[in-house]
Design a protein around this motif. Structure first.
Motif, PDB file in Angstrom:
ATOM      1  N   VAL A  96      -0.870   3.326  -1.485  1.00  0.00           N
ATOM      2  CA  VAL A  96      -2.151   3.185  -2.581  1.00  0.00           C
ATOM      3  C   VAL A  96      -1.633   3.920  -3.892  1.00  0.00           C
ATOM      4  CG1 VAL A  96      -4.608   3.172  -3.027  1.00  0.00           C
ATOM      5  CG2 VAL A  96      -3.811   2.616  -0.626  1.00  0.00           C
ATOM      6  N   ALA A  97      -1.343   5.283  -3.820  1.00  0.00           N
ATOM      7  CA  ALA A  97      -0.937   5.926  -4.720  1.00  0.00           C
ATOM      8  C   ALA A  97       0.276   5.427  -5.686  1.00  0.00           C
ATOM      9  CB  ALA A  97      -0.657   7.393  -4.563  1.00  0.00           C
ATOM     10  N   ALA A  98       1.116   4.818  -5.020  1.00  0.00           N
ATOM     11  CA  ALA A  98       2.241   4.113  -5.451  1.00  0.00           C
ATOM     12  C   ALA A  98       2.054   2.942  -6.199  1.00  0.00           C
ATOM     13  CB  ALA A  98       3.443   3.979  -4.456  1.00  0.00           C
ATOM     14  N   TYR A  99       1.028   2.162  -5.547  1.00  0.00           N
ATOM     15  CA  TYR A  99       0.773   0.861  -6.149  1.00  0.00           C
ATOM     16  C   TYR A  99      -0.004   1.252  -7.377  1.00  0.00           C
ATOM     17  CZ  TYR A  99      -0.937  -3.946  -6.724  1.00  0.00           C
ATOM     18  OH  TYR A  99      -1.435  -5.046  -7.080  1.00  0.00           O
ATOM     19  N   ARG A 100      -0.899   2.275  -7.455  1.00  0.00           N
ATOM     20  CA  ARG A 100      -1.742   2.656  -8.728  1.00  0.00           C
ATOM     21  C   ARG A 100      -0.622   3.021  -9.761  1.00  0.00           C
ATOM     22  NH1 ARG A 100      -4.358   8.312  -8.257  1.00  0.00           N
ATOM     23  NH2 ARG A 100      -1.959   8.892  -8.239  1.00  0.00           N
ATOM     24  N   ASP A 101       0.252   3.544  -9.320  1.00  0.00           N
ATOM     25  CA  ASP A 101       1.109   4.288 -10.339  1.00  0.00           C
ATOM     26  C   ASP A 101       2.226   3.261 -10.958  1.00  0.00           C
ATOM     27  OD1 ASP A 101      -0.029   6.649  -9.939  1.00  0.00           O
ATOM     28  OD2 ASP A 101       1.926   7.364  -8.485  1.00  0.00           O
ATOM     29  N   ARG A 102       2.604   2.120 -10.198  1.00  0.00           N
ATOM     30  CA  ARG A 102       3.637   1.236 -10.503  1.00  0.00           C
ATOM     31  C   ARG A 102       2.775   0.154 -11.341  1.00  0.00           C
ATOM     32  NH1 ARG A 102       7.147  -2.808  -6.783  1.00  0.00           N
ATOM     33  NH2 ARG A 102       8.038  -3.976  -8.312  1.00  0.00           N
ATOM     34  N   HIS A 103       1.451  -0.118 -10.846  1.00  0.00           N
ATOM     35  CA  HIS A 103       0.708  -1.245 -11.393  1.00  0.00           C
ATOM     36  C   HIS A 103      -0.520  -0.883 -12.327  1.00  0.00           C
ATOM     37  CE1 HIS A 103       3.010  -3.690  -8.163  1.00  0.00           C
ATOM     38  NE2 HIS A 103       3.110  -4.245  -9.203  1.00  0.00           N
TER      39      HIS A 103
END
Length: 444
Positions: A400-407
């Motif tokens: 979830v954190a990676a998705y937030r950072d990427r998108h």
């Protein structure tokens, strides 16, 4: 487009004609079952493509053969087939987020193994970017559905045969007011919906060409129309509003024991109960009618959130499931989400979802819309704080954190990635063994 029918209590004989008042009482009784939120579910639709050359259509014969094998698998999640041959896995109700994730992940691993042996794979995209709609299932239900939806243009065929989604199912909530009360959750689902549309938009293409919409799948629902794919107004008590909506929605078809089904034009269920023509409607007809309504939030005892496009990667579906579960089932996160989306409600102009400016902007612009992007950032932050309280593993939280950072942090959604690939002349294909974020597994 689930083909399942309600199996709820038999307060009316299913073959006995129902009156208008009985329909209203039945709908009020079966569509919102309140109590403390205890269970969670997810329904995953996937496009099936050739692993090596996804731009080539899979023949009906190959689909028939592989589905014969898949139906025999010992899966915990029911496996169904959508009209265009899309595969759907529907989780059993789970007592926790991780139980839901683990169950569906295991079933998907099994399904992917069988498909890979046939040179096929699952692709998570909200609308097929390569192929024109082609019906795989030829049954009376889908013949009638096609005839009905064709009256509003080609959007119905695209939705039936070329779309895929992640549908998150949450409990209706407490009878009492508060962050987890059913009235609050009903309102939140409709106002948070555009944030979820924008954050997870993943269908910008038809026929390899950009449509101008980040979520073309959501555009299709708009074009199908409010009677079939719209929500009721939010200015009434949820049970009352939904019962009225069910009665005033058009009947898709009148089923027959043999021969083609009748597809009336302009006949609402309310009018059917009054006219009793071409025959009196029964409880079974009501149950069926409920399955032919496709609002962005469908009450089925629980709340079925239908607005999220299918996601890329083997495990990309886990992110919207985790975020939605956190924002609905953790009281602190639910309160934050409510406060965050409340100002956005002004942009609906009081019009029902998804046929209002807020939902339209979410589908067209995704997180390029500054207010939706800001709301998504706050909601993702609240979800990340809540996920440990819901028992999420480190891998899920990191995803979830990676998705937030990427998108989210960059005002982007998966549709933007697809458009970037298109500018590079090649669309991404399904590659087994990888996740949406390049890691092997985000479940642990």
């Amino acid at each position: 487009m689930s083909d399942s029918q309600s199996d709820d209590g038999d307060c009316t004989n299913r073959r006995t004609a129902v009156t208008e008042a009985e329909v209203e009482a039945l709908v009020r009784g079966i569509c919102f079952k309140t109590g403390p939120p205890r269970s969670l579910g997810v329904e995953l639709e996937w496009l099936i493509h050739e692993l090596r050359t996804p731009q080539l259509p899979v023949t009906p014969e190959r689909l028939e053969a592989v589905y014969a094998v898949l139906r025999a698998l010992p899966l915990r999640s029911p496996l169904t087939v959508e009209p265009g041959g899309q595969l759907e896995l529907s989780s059993p109700p789970a007592a926790s987020l991780m139980e839901c994730i683990d169950t569906v992940s295991a079933d998907l691993d099994t399904v992917r193994g069988v498909l890979a042996e046939q040179g096929l794979g699952l692709v998570g995209i909200g609308h097929d970017p390569w192929h024109t709609p082609r019906r795989f299932l030829h049954e009376p239900r889908y013949d009638a559905m096609e005839a009905c939806l064709d009256r509003t243009g080609p959007a119905g065929r695209h939705m039936m045969c070329a779309s895929a989604s992640v549908q998150v199912c949450v409990d209706a909530g407490h009878e009492e007011p508060g962050p987890l009360g059913h009235a609050r959750r009903w309102w939140l689902a409709h106002q948070l919906g555009p944030v979820l549309v924008a954050a997870f938009a993943n269908s910008p293409l038809i026929g390899r060409e950009p449509t101008g919409w980040r979520s073309t799948r959501q555009l299709l629902w708009l074009e199908i129309g409010a009677g079939r794919a719209g929500a009721p107004p939010l200015d009434a008590e949820p049970r009352t509003a939904w019962a009225r909506h069910v009665l005033d929605s058009p009947v898709m078809c009148v089923r027959r024991d043999s021969g083609p089904w009748e597809v009336p034009e302009g006949l609402t269920f309310r009018e059917w109960t009054r006219s009793r023509s071409p025959r009196p409607p029964t409880r079974t007809d009501l149950d069926y009618h409920l399955t032919t309504l496709f609002p962005p939030v469908r009450p089925r005892g629980h709340l079925e959130l239908r607005m999220i496009d299918a996601q890329p990667g083997d495990d990309g579906w886990i992110v919207p499931l985790a975020v939605t579960a956190a924002l609905f089932d953790d009281p602190e996160a639910a309160e934050t989400a409510y406060r965050t989306v409340k100002p956005l409600a002004e942009r609906t102009l009081g019009l029902p979802a998804p046929h209002n400016p807020l939902w339209t902007d979410a589908a067209r612009r995704g997180l390029a819309d500054p207010e939706l992007c800001e709301a998504a950032a706050v909601c993702f932050a609240a979800a990340l704080e809540a996920l440990p309280r819901l028992g999420a593993t480190t891998g899920v939280i990191e995803a979830v954190a990676a998705y937030r950072d990427r998108h989210v942090a960059r005002g982007r959604c998966p549709a933007d990635d697809l458009l970037d690939h298109l500018r590079g002349s090649e669309l991404p294909s399904s590659r087994p063994g990888r996740t949406a974020h390049g890691r092997k597994d985000i479940r642990t």
